[in-house]
Design an enzyme around this catalytic site. Structure first.
Site, PDB file in Angstrom:
ATOM      1  N   LYS A  17      54.308 -61.238-113.155  1.00  0.00           N
ATOM      2  CA  LYS A  17      54.298 -60.986-114.609  1.00  0.00           C
ATOM      3  C   LYS A  17      55.353 -61.840-115.326  1.00  0.00           C
ATOM      4  O   LYS A  17      55.051 -62.513-116.305  1.00  0.00           O
ATOM      5  CB  LYS A  17      54.597 -59.506-114.915  1.00  0.00           C
ATOM      6  CG  LYS A  17      53.612 -58.519-114.344  1.00  0.00           C
ATOM      7  CD  LYS A  17      53.969 -57.090-114.731  1.00  0.00           C
ATOM      8  CE  LYS A  17      55.298 -56.605-114.183  1.00  0.00           C
ATOM      9  NZ  LYS A  17      55.352 -56.449-112.720  1.00  0.00           N
ATOM     10  N   ARG A  93      54.662 -48.844-119.285  1.00  0.00           N
ATOM     11  CA  ARG A  93      54.337 -48.512-117.899  1.00  0.00           C
ATOM     12  C   ARG A  93      54.178 -47.013-117.647  1.00  0.00           C
ATOM     13  O   ARG A  93      54.144 -46.585-116.490  1.00  0.00           O
ATOM     14  CB  ARG A  93      55.274 -49.176-116.904  1.00  0.00           C
ATOM     15  CG  ARG A  93      56.695 -48.880-116.981  1.00  0.00           C
ATOM     16  CD  ARG A  93      57.389 -49.538-115.793  1.00  0.00           C
ATOM     17  NE  ARG A  93      57.987 -50.797-116.125  1.00  0.00           N
ATOM     18  CZ  ARG A  93      58.341 -51.719-115.230  1.00  0.00           C
ATOM     19  NH1 ARG A  93      58.132 -51.534-113.965  1.00  0.00           N
ATOM     20  NH2 ARG A  93      58.906 -52.821-115.615  1.00  0.00           N
ATOM     21  N   ARG A 130      62.119 -63.686-103.649  1.00  0.00           N
ATOM     22  CA  ARG A 130      62.472 -63.952-105.056  1.00  0.00           C
ATOM     23  C   ARG A 130      63.973 -64.151-105.237  1.00  0.00           C
ATOM     24  O   ARG A 130      64.789 -63.437-104.671  1.00  0.00           O
ATOM     25  CB  ARG A 130      62.030 -62.785-105.937  1.00  0.00           C
ATOM     26  CG  ARG A 130      62.610 -62.903-107.354  1.00  0.00           C
ATOM     27  CD  ARG A 130      61.960 -62.012-108.349  1.00  0.00           C
ATOM     28  NE  ARG A 130      61.974 -60.623-107.957  1.00  0.00           N
ATOM     29  CZ  ARG A 130      61.208 -59.703-108.519  1.00  0.00           C
ATOM     30  NH1 ARG A 130      60.370 -60.047-109.475  1.00  0.00           N
ATOM     31  NH2 ARG A 130      61.255 -58.460-108.104  1.00  0.00           N
ATOM     32  N   ARG A 162      67.902 -60.210-106.809  1.00  0.00           N
ATOM     33  CA  ARG A 162      68.043 -59.112-107.767  1.00  0.00           C
ATOM     34  C   ARG A 162      68.564 -57.860-107.070  1.00  0.00           C
ATOM     35  O   ARG A 162      68.156 -57.576-105.938  1.00  0.00           O
ATOM     36  CB  ARG A 162      66.677 -58.821-108.392  1.00  0.00           C
ATOM     37  CG  ARG A 162      66.639 -59.097-109.868  1.00  0.00           C
ATOM     38  CD  ARG A 162      65.252 -59.082-110.406  1.00  0.00           C
ATOM     39  NE  ARG A 162      64.632 -57.763-110.390  1.00  0.00           N
ATOM     40  CZ  ARG A 162      63.433 -57.515-110.922  1.00  0.00           C
ATOM     41  NH1 ARG A 162      62.753 -58.492-111.494  1.00  0.00           N
ATOM     42  NH2 ARG A 162      62.921 -56.313-110.877  1.00  0.00           N
ATOM     43  N   ARG A 173      59.573 -48.387-106.422  1.00  0.00           N
ATOM     44  CA  ARG A 173      58.952 -48.986-107.611  1.00  0.00           C
ATOM     45  C   ARG A 173      57.442 -49.063-107.451  1.00  0.00           C
ATOM     46  O   ARG A 173      56.683 -48.799-108.394  1.00  0.00           O
ATOM     47  CB  ARG A 173      59.540 -50.384-107.859  1.00  0.00           C
ATOM     48  CG  ARG A 173      60.897 -50.322-108.552  1.00  0.00           C
ATOM     49  CD  ARG A 173      61.788 -51.501-108.217  1.00  0.00           C
ATOM     50  NE  ARG A 173      61.258 -52.783-108.637  1.00  0.00           N
ATOM     51  CZ  ARG A 173      61.644 -53.950-108.108  1.00  0.00           C
ATOM     52  NH1 ARG A 173      62.541 -53.982-107.132  1.00  0.00           N
ATOM     53  NH2 ARG A 173      61.135 -55.067-108.563  1.00  0.00           N
TER      54      ARG A 173
HETATM   55  P1  AP5 Z   1      57.841 -62.279-110.728  1.00  0.00           P
HETATM   56  O1  AP5 Z   1      57.239 -63.105-111.803  1.00  0.00           O
HETATM   57  O2  AP5 Z   1      59.305 -62.102-110.698  1.00  0.00           O
HETATM   58  O3  AP5 Z   1      57.116 -60.845-110.623  1.00  0.00           O
HETATM   59  P2  AP5 Z   1      57.031 -59.624-111.650  1.00  0.00           P
HETATM   60  O4  AP5 Z   1      55.605 -59.220-111.725  1.00  0.00           O
HETATM   61  O5  AP5 Z   1      57.742 -59.965-112.905  1.00  0.00           O
HETATM   62  O6  AP5 Z   1      57.754 -58.501-110.828  1.00  0.00           O
HETATM   63  P3  AP5 Z   1      59.014 -57.586-111.148  1.00  0.00           P
HETATM   64  O7  AP5 Z   1      59.579 -57.168-109.807  1.00  0.00           O
HETATM   65  O8  AP5 Z   1      59.935 -58.244-112.120  1.00  0.00           O
HETATM   66  O9  AP5 Z   1      58.391 -56.345-111.775  1.00  0.00           O
HETATM   67  P4  AP5 Z   1      59.096 -54.987-111.908  1.00  0.00           P
HETATM   68  O10 AP5 Z   1      58.146 -54.235-112.717  1.00  0.00           O
HETATM   69  O11 AP5 Z   1      59.500 -54.374-110.620  1.00  0.00           O
HETATM   70  O12 AP5 Z   1      60.493 -55.325-112.571  1.00  0.00           O
HETATM   71  P5  AP5 Z   1      61.008 -55.300-114.054  1.00  0.00           P
HETATM   72  O13 AP5 Z   1      62.039 -56.304-114.184  1.00  0.00           O
HETATM   73  O14 AP5 Z   1      59.886 -55.269-115.007  1.00  0.00           O
HETATM   74  O15 AP5 Z   1      57.350 -62.923-109.327  1.00  0.00           O
HETATM   75  C1  AP5 Z   1      57.831 -62.429-108.082  1.00  0.00           C
HETATM   76  C2  AP5 Z   1      58.130 -63.595-107.108  1.00  0.00           C
HETATM   77  O16 AP5 Z   1      56.906 -64.255-106.771  1.00  0.00           O
HETATM   78  C3  AP5 Z   1      59.030 -64.689-107.698  1.00  0.00           C
HETATM   79  O17 AP5 Z   1      59.901 -65.151-106.694  1.00  0.00           O
HETATM   80  C4  AP5 Z   1      58.066 -65.801-108.109  1.00  0.00           C
HETATM   81  O18 AP5 Z   1      58.677 -67.077-108.049  1.00  0.00           O
HETATM   82  C5  AP5 Z   1      56.959 -65.643-107.084  1.00  0.00           C
HETATM   83  N1  AP5 Z   1      55.618 -66.005-107.594  1.00  0.00           N
HETATM   84  C6  AP5 Z   1      55.094 -65.757-108.828  1.00  0.00           C
HETATM   85  N2  AP5 Z   1      53.820 -66.211-108.920  1.00  0.00           N
HETATM   86  C7  AP5 Z   1      53.521 -66.763-107.693  1.00  0.00           C
HETATM   87  C8  AP5 Z   1      52.339 -67.386-107.154  1.00  0.00           C
HETATM   88  N3  AP5 Z   1      51.216 -67.561-107.874  1.00  0.00           N
HETATM   89  N4  AP5 Z   1      52.389 -67.792-105.860  1.00  0.00           N
HETATM   90  C9  AP5 Z   1      53.520 -67.631-105.108  1.00  0.00           C
HETATM   91  N5  AP5 Z   1      54.671 -67.044-105.572  1.00  0.00           N
HETATM   92  C10 AP5 Z   1      54.660 -66.618-106.848  1.00  0.00           C
HETATM   93  O19 AP5 Z   1      61.687 -53.851-114.098  1.00  0.00           O
HETATM   94  C11 AP5 Z   1      62.839 -53.583-113.318  1.00  0.00           C
HETATM   95  C12 AP5 Z   1      63.275 -52.147-113.505  1.00  0.00           C
HETATM   96  O20 AP5 Z   1      63.630 -51.923-114.878  1.00  0.00           O
HETATM   97  C13 AP5 Z   1      62.214 -51.082-113.219  1.00  0.00           C
HETATM   98  O21 AP5 Z   1      62.148 -50.765-111.843  1.00  0.00           O
HETATM   99  C14 AP5 Z   1      62.747 -49.908-114.068  1.00  0.00           C
HETATM  100  O22 AP5 Z   1      63.848 -49.307-113.458  1.00  0.00           O
HETATM  101  C15 AP5 Z   1      63.245 -50.632-115.306  1.00  0.00           C
HETATM  102  N6  AP5 Z   1      62.203 -50.761-116.337  1.00  0.00           N
HETATM  103  C16 AP5 Z   1      61.641 -51.927-116.805  1.00  0.00           C
HETATM  104  N7  AP5 Z   1      60.731 -51.678-117.762  1.00  0.00           N
HETATM  105  C17 AP5 Z   1      60.711 -50.324-117.917  1.00  0.00           C
HETATM  106  C18 AP5 Z   1      59.947 -49.445-118.741  1.00  0.00           C
HETATM  107  N8  AP5 Z   1      59.007 -49.929-119.589  1.00  0.00           N
HETATM  108  N9  AP5 Z   1      60.181 -48.115-118.640  1.00  0.00           N
HETATM  109  C19 AP5 Z   1      61.107 -47.624-117.792  1.00  0.00           C
HETATM  110  N10 AP5 Z   1      61.849 -48.398-116.967  1.00  0.00           N
HETATM  111  C20 AP5 Z   1      61.654 -49.735-117.030  1.00  0.00           C
HETATM  112 MG    MG Z   2      59.550 -59.375-113.784  1.00  0.00          MG
END
Ligand code: AP5
Ligand code: MG
Length: 218
Positions: A17, A93, A130, A162, A173
């Protein structure tokens, strides 16, 4: 050119994402709003808000709605105009968040909610490799590192793992994703807003699929 698209990007942890939202934002000239990034920035700044959020994040739990809504409201007040388009990554979410978003967008509804679909085995692999810039949040992978010695290509910051990419936090998660976020995929399907995009394979191919999906709604 008319206004930019209003996009929600859904998908499992590690689906890509953040990676793809950054590219979509550049392509359409719209802001990329990631609640994860906003929360990590608040944690790094060490505010009371941020410290509270960090405890939840490092355990893989969802941060309470009041904190998430508060940070989003600050971000919107800082100048983004929702009617001109945006790509939201990591929000909503839960169904409460989805309903709150619809309310906040009244008169300027979403164009599309995309489920970036990737199997769990693949996301586990992606998360394990990552690495992110601790300064600007740019995302890398051990198989695709920055050009120079784990220093960010964009801003020169240090590129690290991270704090919530531990095995326990990742499993929690993913569990919460199934419980809380999968139901909103159905919510958007019923509204006729949902597109499922295959997130496997080369990143450039995934990006092309996403642009095709978004353009089909404009
Ligand atoms: P990446 O793009 O980093 O993946 P992502 O989908 O963004 O995954 P996240 O882990 O960031 O999602 P998340 O929901 O757990 O975390 P968030 O920060 O939102 O890609 C992953 C890896 O794959 C990278 O190394 C990339 O280079 C590689 N890659 C990408 N595309 C590729 C491809 N095509 N081929 C090969 N490799 C590839 O949230 C973190 C925390 O914040 C949550 O756990 C929660 O505690 C809190 N939080 C955030 N939003 C909320 C909310 N709305 N409500 C409540 N709590 C929240
Ligand atoms: Mg992300």
């Amino acid at each position: 050119m008319g206004r930019g698209p209003r996009v929600v990007l859904l998908g499992k942890q590690g689906a890509g994402k953040g990676t793809q939202a950054a590219r979509l934002a550049e392509h359409y000239g719209i802001p990329h709003v990631s609640t994860g990034e906003l929360l990590r920035a608040a944690a790094a700044a060490g505010t009371e808000f941020g410290k509270k959020a960090e405890e939840y994040m490092n355990r893989g739990e969802l941060v309470p709605d009041d904190v998430v809504f508060g940070l989003l409201a600050e971000r919107v007040a800082a100048g983004d105009r929702v009617e001109n388009g945006f790509v939201l990554d990591g929000f909503p979410r839960t169904d409460t968040q989805a309903i709150e978003l619809d309310r906040a967008l009244e008169g300027h509804p979403l164009d599309i909610a995309i489920n970036l679909d990737v199997p769990t085995e693949t996301v586990l692999d992606r998360i394990a490799g990552r690495r992110v810039c601790e300064n600007c949040g740019a995302t890398y992978h051990v198989s695709l590192p920055p050009k120079k010695d784990w220093t960010c290509d964009e801003c020169g910051g240090k590129v690290v793992q991270r704090a919530d990419d531990t095995e326990d936090a990742v499993m929690r998660r993913l569990e919460l994703y199934e419980q809380e976020t999968v139901p909103i995929i159905d919510y958007y399907r019923k509204l006729g807003k949902l597109e499922v995009v295959d997130g496997e394979g080369d990143g450039d191919d995934v990006f092309k699929r996403l642009v095709t999906a978004v353009d089909s709604r404009l």
